[in-house]
Design an enzyme around this catalytic site. Structure first.
Site, PDB file in Angstrom:
ATOM      1  N   CYS A   2       0.835  -1.199   0.000  1.00 28.02           N
ATOM      2  CA  CYS A   2       0.000   0.000   0.000  1.00 28.02           C
ATOM      3  C   CYS A   2       0.872   1.252   0.000  1.00 28.02           C
ATOM      4  O   CYS A   2       2.039   1.212   0.385  1.00 28.02           O
ATOM      5  CB  CYS A   2      -0.893   0.009   1.230  1.00 28.02           C
ATOM      6  SG  CYS A   2      -1.863  -1.497   1.467  1.00 28.02           S
ATOM      7  N   ARG A  27       4.017   0.471  -6.577  1.00 31.47           N
ATOM      8  CA  ARG A  27       4.085  -0.407  -5.403  1.00 31.47           C
ATOM      9  C   ARG A  27       3.034  -1.521  -5.464  1.00 31.47           C
ATOM     10  O   ARG A  27       3.097  -2.466  -4.696  1.00 31.47           O
ATOM     11  CB  ARG A  27       3.912   0.420  -4.129  1.00 31.47           C
ATOM     12  CG  ARG A  27       5.074   1.347  -3.857  1.00 31.47           C
ATOM     13  CD  ARG A  27       4.783   2.286  -2.713  1.00 31.47           C
ATOM     14  NE  ARG A  27       4.656   1.594  -1.442  1.00 31.47           N
ATOM     15  CZ  ARG A  27       5.666   1.389  -0.592  1.00 31.47           C
ATOM     16  NH1 ARG A  27       6.873   1.818  -0.895  1.00 31.47           N
ATOM     17  NH2 ARG A  27       5.473   0.773   0.547  1.00 31.47           N
ATOM     18  N   TRP A  74      -3.530  -2.358  -1.248  1.00 30.12           N
ATOM     19  CA  TRP A  74      -3.286  -3.715  -1.747  1.00 30.12           C
ATOM     20  C   TRP A  74      -4.012  -4.652  -0.794  1.00 30.12           C
ATOM     21  O   TRP A  74      -3.676  -4.732   0.382  1.00 30.12           O
ATOM     22  CB  TRP A  74      -1.784  -3.999  -1.769  1.00 30.12           C
ATOM     23  CG  TRP A  74      -1.376  -5.260  -2.455  1.00 30.12           C
ATOM     24  CD1 TRP A  74      -1.224  -5.481  -3.790  1.00 30.12           C
ATOM     25  CD2 TRP A  74      -1.020  -6.497  -1.822  1.00 30.12           C
ATOM     26  NE1 TRP A  74      -0.810  -6.766  -4.029  1.00 30.12           N
ATOM     27  CE2 TRP A  74      -0.666  -7.413  -2.833  1.00 30.12           C
ATOM     28  CE3 TRP A  74      -0.957  -6.918  -0.481  1.00 30.12           C
ATOM     29  CZ2 TRP A  74      -0.272  -8.714  -2.571  1.00 30.12           C
ATOM     30  CZ3 TRP A  74      -0.564  -8.216  -0.204  1.00 30.12           C
ATOM     31  CH2 TRP A  74      -0.226  -9.105  -1.252  1.00 30.12           C
ATOM     32  N   ASN A 100      -0.864   1.241   6.214  1.00 38.31           N
ATOM     33  CA  ASN A 100      -0.125   0.143   5.591  1.00 38.31           C
ATOM     34  C   ASN A 100       0.213  -0.862   6.678  1.00 38.31           C
ATOM     35  O   ASN A 100       0.648  -0.468   7.763  1.00 38.31           O
ATOM     36  CB  ASN A 100       1.173   0.636   4.955  1.00 38.31           C
ATOM     37  CG  ASN A 100       0.953   1.555   3.784  1.00 38.31           C
ATOM     38  OD1 ASN A 100      -0.172   1.752   3.344  1.00 38.31           O
ATOM     39  ND2 ASN A 100       2.023   2.124   3.278  1.00 38.31           N
ATOM     40  N   GLY A 101       0.064  -2.152   6.377  1.00 39.29           N
ATOM     41  CA  GLY A 101       0.381  -3.180   7.368  1.00 39.29           C
ATOM     42  C   GLY A 101      -0.822  -4.057   7.641  1.00 39.29           C
ATOM     43  O   GLY A 101      -1.822  -4.035   6.915  1.00 39.29           O
ATOM     44  N   GLU A 481      15.847 -17.028 -11.379  1.00 34.41           N
ATOM     45  CA  GLU A 481      15.444 -15.631 -11.526  1.00 34.41           C
ATOM     46  C   GLU A 481      14.715 -15.419 -12.844  1.00 34.41           C
ATOM     47  O   GLU A 481      13.712 -14.699 -12.908  1.00 34.41           O
ATOM     48  CB  GLU A 481      16.673 -14.726 -11.433  1.00 34.41           C
ATOM     49  CG  GLU A 481      16.413 -13.266 -11.726  1.00 34.41           C
ATOM     50  CD  GLU A 481      15.469 -12.582 -10.749  1.00 34.41           C
ATOM     51  OE1 GLU A 481      15.061 -11.440 -11.029  1.00 34.41           O
ATOM     52  OE2 GLU A 481      15.130 -13.193  -9.699  1.00 34.41           O
ATOM     53  N   LYS A 485      10.948 -14.004 -13.344  1.00 37.25           N
ATOM     54  CA  LYS A 485      10.635 -12.831 -14.176  1.00 37.25           C
ATOM     55  C   LYS A 485       9.495 -13.136 -15.145  1.00 37.25           C
ATOM     56  O   LYS A 485       8.594 -12.334 -15.337  1.00 37.25           O
ATOM     57  CB  LYS A 485      11.862 -12.397 -14.976  1.00 37.25           C
ATOM     58  CG  LYS A 485      12.874 -11.612 -14.211  1.00 37.25           C
ATOM     59  CD  LYS A 485      12.332 -10.251 -13.833  1.00 37.25           C
ATOM     60  CE  LYS A 485      12.971  -9.776 -12.540  1.00 37.25           C
ATOM     61  NZ  LYS A 485      12.504 -10.454 -11.335  1.00 37.25           N
ATOM     62  N   GLU A 488       6.199 -13.406 -13.228  1.00 35.11           N
ATOM     63  CA  GLU A 488       5.754 -12.132 -12.666  1.00 35.11           C
ATOM     64  C   GLU A 488       5.102 -11.235 -13.709  1.00 35.11           C
ATOM     65  O   GLU A 488       4.051 -10.636 -13.449  1.00 35.11           O
ATOM     66  CB  GLU A 488       6.958 -11.376 -12.076  1.00 35.11           C
ATOM     67  CG  GLU A 488       7.469 -11.911 -10.762  1.00 35.11           C
ATOM     68  CD  GLU A 488       8.667 -11.115 -10.273  1.00 35.11           C
ATOM     69  OE1 GLU A 488       8.675 -10.739  -9.096  1.00 35.11           O
ATOM     70  OE2 GLU A 488       9.588 -10.870 -11.075  1.00 35.11           O
ATOM     71  N   HIS A 504      15.162 -36.574 -12.842  1.00 37.73           N
ATOM     72  CA  HIS A 504      14.598 -37.122 -11.605  1.00 37.73           C
ATOM     73  C   HIS A 504      13.147 -36.700 -11.413  1.00 37.73           C
ATOM     74  O   HIS A 504      12.682 -36.549 -10.277  1.00 37.73           O
ATOM     75  CB  HIS A 504      15.448 -36.694 -10.403  1.00 37.73           C
ATOM     76  CG  HIS A 504      16.833 -37.259 -10.420  1.00 37.73           C
ATOM     77  ND1 HIS A 504      17.092 -38.595 -10.249  1.00 37.73           N
ATOM     78  CD2 HIS A 504      18.031 -36.661 -10.626  1.00 37.73           C
ATOM     79  CE1 HIS A 504      18.399 -38.803 -10.331  1.00 37.73           C
ATOM     80  NE2 HIS A 504      18.996 -37.641 -10.568  1.00 37.73           N
ATOM     81  N   LYS A 599       5.554  -3.933  -5.115  1.00 34.79           N
ATOM     82  CA  LYS A 599       6.994  -3.715  -5.201  1.00 34.79           C
ATOM     83  C   LYS A 599       7.682  -3.981  -3.875  1.00 34.79           C
ATOM     84  O   LYS A 599       8.649  -4.717  -3.798  1.00 34.79           O
ATOM     85  CB  LYS A 599       7.271  -2.281  -5.651  1.00 34.79           C
ATOM     86  CG  LYS A 599       8.752  -1.925  -5.783  1.00 34.79           C
ATOM     87  CD  LYS A 599       9.414  -2.737  -6.870  1.00 34.79           C
ATOM     88  CE  LYS A 599      10.854  -2.319  -7.096  1.00 34.79           C
ATOM     89  NZ  LYS A 599      11.532  -3.183  -8.079  1.00 34.79           N
TER      90      LYS A 599
END
Length: 604
Positions: A2, A27, A74, A100-101, A481, A485, A488, A504, A599
């Site tokens: 947020c 964000r 968010w 926020n939180g 990574e 990417k 995302e 395997h 973010k």
């Protein structure tokens, strides 16, 4: 997560707050809202599900005032909706809170307030705060907020308006960033300096357990218990222009393109040619202490964790110290054995990642030495750790990390070289790594010059229902990574495995509709990697290789310049950032604001 913006001064507040929210869109959020103290008294609020532009369309023309707070949400408690958007007001509309939180005991407090006759207008945990502040009988707004916070369990960064106290904004922090902006006869507050830098470069960052009262002409800070504090203002390192698109269509593309300059910055002033090493004075770790380190444990989340895996490999190779990386979110919950001979390193782009910060605090409580590798100067992790390194990537606005990931990997190369030269790494090997580091900016630019071909390949593979990424040893974190990417930003399902593990189990997934991206550096394992390509081709799998030369068994190869083997992972990740970007572009994704993501993850 947020975003919070607040202002008190002489200017018309609504346009300023809306512009600040736009600066915080990166964000991640699903709704937005604004509340001001009207010129005739009382609070006026507007909220909207969706983007800031939807909120802006709802703000009436007559929405004048010089004090206000705003928020991008968010969702955690309650689905995205107008009702659940912040700010949240009490029943009488006198108290407004943005938060926020997460309030961990919200259900318990909500039940008690409901039993007392309070009617809730939303499903959120934040609304509890508004009602608690409104029901306080304390004399000052500061005391009312303190009383409310004393009943809260969890994390918060909050800003509060009260119609009976129109001359102030009260803010508080516990686990979620709150930054004060100091202006001329005006004060600002935000959860990120991106919302402040157009108006001031003088800021004060609150610590956990700290509050502040903002008035047009001044501010004061104090603890939640009421004791005065005296934090020193600092100057924001970057200009407002650093947060602009700079001629690019998206921030992700801009930040990928900035990597040659970004890597040059992380190297600048740190290389010591005389002794074939580097200067890292911020570590606060002298040579005797460095030689006493018996193990290195790196902690991070997401891309920071993957950069930590690359770093662990570098440290083992160059310094010959056992090293590994672990998700900070797992480490803090498994009651780990904290060894006094282990050097712990916390990695975070924002320096505010909650899981990583909580791991740092737990390690410090147990007496461990902890270093930080972060991008944001003055962030919580930078302040909490014993020392560390800034990666100097510059502001990274896109939700997905590119240049900061690369700079973090390069920062770990510097650390590995530093530790290695203190121990048993030869002058010749030190010189070899330094020469490789100096080549990186130019070689990254060379990779970026091949963007048109990568764009063509992205279009060819964009129809894949899933993709497999494989690599061995140095190549495995690169594969992880790259897989992240693609997930995302394009929403294409992707998996990453060590190439040796393919047979395997994961080999069962290989078919023409599931292409494989293989990391194939020309190192001591090249024959092993080529054997993996043979296994995939035998099952009709399509292969895109990232290699130092064209791979005969691959359908397509992205050729990258050769550096030193220890530094090759830095270069091999760059084209895969472009592959993810152009795949997302081909699929019509919202590249800078991918769905469901944020973010800076400042909640658990």
């Amino acid at each position: 997560m947020c975003g919070i913006v607040g202002y008190i001064g002489r200017r018309d507040v609504a346009p300023l707050l809306l512009e600040g929210l736009q600066r915080l869109e990166y964000r991640g959020y699903d709704s937005a809202g604004i509340v001001i103290t009207g010129k005739s008294g009382g609070l006026k609020a507007v909220k909207a599900k969706g983007r800031v532009r939807e909120l802006e369309a709802r703000v009436p023309k007559r929405f004048a005032g010089t004090t206000g707070i705003a928020h991008t949400r968010w969702a955690t408690h309650g689905a995205p909706s107008d009702e659940n958007a912040h700010p949240h007001l009490d029943t009488e509309g006198k108290v407004a809170v943005v938060h926020n939180g997460i309030v961990d005991n919200a259900a318990e407090l909500r039940a008690k307030l409901t039993a007392d006759g309070v009617v809730f207008a939303s499903e959120t945990d934040t609304e509890v705060l508004a009602h608690l502040i409104a029901r306080s009988e304390a004399e000052t707004l500061e005391e009312r907020v303190q009383q409310a916070l004393s009943r809260i369990e969890g994390t918060y960064g909050i800003a509060v308006l009260h119609a009976d106290f129109p001359d102030r904004i009260v803010v508080a922090r516990n686990g979620s960033p709150v930054v004060l902006g100091i202006g001329e006869h005006e004060m600002l507050v935000a959860s990120d300096v991106a919302a402040l830098v157009r108006h001031t470069r003088q800021v004060v960052t609150l610590d956990d357990g700290e509050m502040a009262t903002l008035k047009a002409g001044d501010y004061r800070t104090y603890t939640t218990a009421g004791s005065r504090t005296s934090p020193e203002p600092t100057t924001i390192e970057w200009e407002a222009e650093n947060y602009d698109l700079g001629g690019h269509d998206t921030y992700m593309h801009k930040e990928i393109a900035e990597q040659p300059d970004a890597v040059d910055r992380v190297l600048r002033g740190r290389i010591d040619d005389r002794f074939s090493t580097v200067h890292l004075g911020g570590l606060n770790l002298d040579a005797r202490e460095a030689r006493a380190v018996r193990r290195v444990k790196i902690l991070g989340c997401g891309s920071a964790y993957h950069a930590g895996q690359i770093g662990a490999q570098m440290i083992e190779e160059l310094a010959r110290i056992p090293a590994d990386a672990e998700p900070a979110s797992e480490f803090r919950y498994r009651n780990p054995v904290v060894d006094p001979d282990t050097l712990y390193i916390a990695v975070s782009q924002s320096g505010e990642t909650y899981d990583t910060l909580a791991a740092v605090q737990e390690l410090k409580r147990k007496g461990a030495r902890v270093l930080g590798v972060v991008n944001v100067v003055g962030s919580a992790i930078a302040r909490e750790t014993d020392g560390g390194m800034y990666v100097h990537a510059g502001p990274e606005v896109c939700v997905v990390s590119t240049k900061c990931f690369t700079n973090t990997a390069v920062a770990f190369a510097l650390l590995a070289l530093h530790l290695g030269r203190i121990r048993d790494l030869s002058v010749a090997d030190g010189r070899r790594i330094i020469e490789g580091l100096r080549k990186l900016p130019g070689q990254i630019a060379e990779v970026l010059a091949g963007e048109d071909e990568i764009k063509r390949l992205a279009a060819e593979y964009a129809d894949a229902r899933s993709m497999m990424f494989v690599g061995r040893v140095r190549g495995y974190p690169v594969a992880r990574e790259a897989s992240l990417k693609l997930k995302e930003v394009s929403y294409v399902h992707a998996e990453a495995y060590p190439a040796s593990e393919l047979k395997h189990g994961p080999l069962a997934l290989i078919e023409p509709s599931v292409p494989t991206v293989a990391i194939v550096p020309d190192d001591e394992l090249v024959d092993k990697n080529r054997a993996t390509l043979e296994e995939i081709k035998a099952r009709s799998g399509r292969i895109l290789a990232v290699a130092h030369q064209v791979e005969a068994k691959a359908d397509h190869t992205i050729v990258v310049p050769r550096n030193e083997p220890e530094l090759d992972p830095v270069l091999m990740g760059i084209p895969l950032q472009l592959l993810a970007y152009h795949s997302a572009l081909a699929l019509g994704r919202d590249i800078d604001k991918p769905r469901n993501l944020a973010k800076s993850v400042t909640v658990e």
